[in-house]
Design a protein around this motif. Structure first.
Motif, PDB file in Angstrom:
ATOM      1  N   ASP A  67       0.633  -1.199   0.040  1.00  0.00           N
ATOM      2  CA  ASP A  67       0.085  -0.066   0.088  1.00  0.00           C
ATOM      3  C   ASP A  67       0.817   1.202   0.134  1.00  0.00           C
ATOM      4  OD1 ASP A  67      -1.929   1.924   0.285  1.00  0.00           O
ATOM      5  OD2 ASP A  67      -2.680   1.116   2.272  1.00  0.00           O
ATOM      6  N   LEU A  68       0.797   2.273  -1.053  1.00  0.00           N
ATOM      7  CA  LEU A  68       1.441   3.206  -1.080  1.00  0.00           C
ATOM      8  C   LEU A  68       0.691   4.546  -0.212  1.00  0.00           C
ATOM      9  CD1 LEU A  68       2.601   3.233  -4.915  1.00  0.00           C
ATOM     10  CD2 LEU A  68       3.975   2.894  -3.006  1.00  0.00           C
ATOM     11  N   GLY A  74      -4.752   8.534  -6.992  1.00  0.00           N
ATOM     12  CA  GLY A  74      -3.154   8.756  -6.673  1.00  0.00           C
ATOM     13  C   GLY A  74      -2.645   9.658  -5.788  1.00  0.00           C
ATOM     14  N   TYR A  75      -3.450  10.295  -4.803  1.00  0.00           N
ATOM     15  CA  TYR A  75      -3.140  11.460  -4.119  1.00  0.00           C
ATOM     16  C   TYR A  75      -2.860  10.977  -2.738  1.00  0.00           C
ATOM     17  CZ  TYR A  75      -4.103  14.288  -8.050  1.00  0.00           C
ATOM     18  OH  TYR A  75      -4.247  14.655  -9.512  1.00  0.00           O
TER      19      TYR A  75
END
Length: 76
Positions: A67-68, A74-75
């Motif tokens: 998980d980014l 994408g923010y």
């Protein structure tokens, strides 16, 4: 003759986490659609066989999830 089999995630999980008294083996059926050439072979559990008992490790694919911390756009 050399043949390759692929163990999926459920098979790996089951074969590598046996409880006491449980047994896991692989049943390989060659030429399954040709009854004159069909052969059934029972193979040992590759996770409990000493030194892989005749198996050769062909691939060590790994699949990971991470998980980014980004939202769907994408923010962060």
């Amino acid at each position: 003759m050399s043949t390759t089999i692929i163990l999926g995630e459920p098979e790996v999980r089951c074969a590598s986490r046996l409880k006491s008294g449980e047994t896991y083996f692989i049943v390989y059926v060659s030429h399954v659609l040709d009854h004159t050439r069909r052969r059934i072979s029972v193979l040992p559990n590759p996770f409990s066989a000493p030194d892989l008992a005749g198996y050769e490790l062909v691939s060590t694919q790994m699949r990971h999830r991470f998980d980014l911390g980004l939202d769907e756009g994408g923010y962060q």
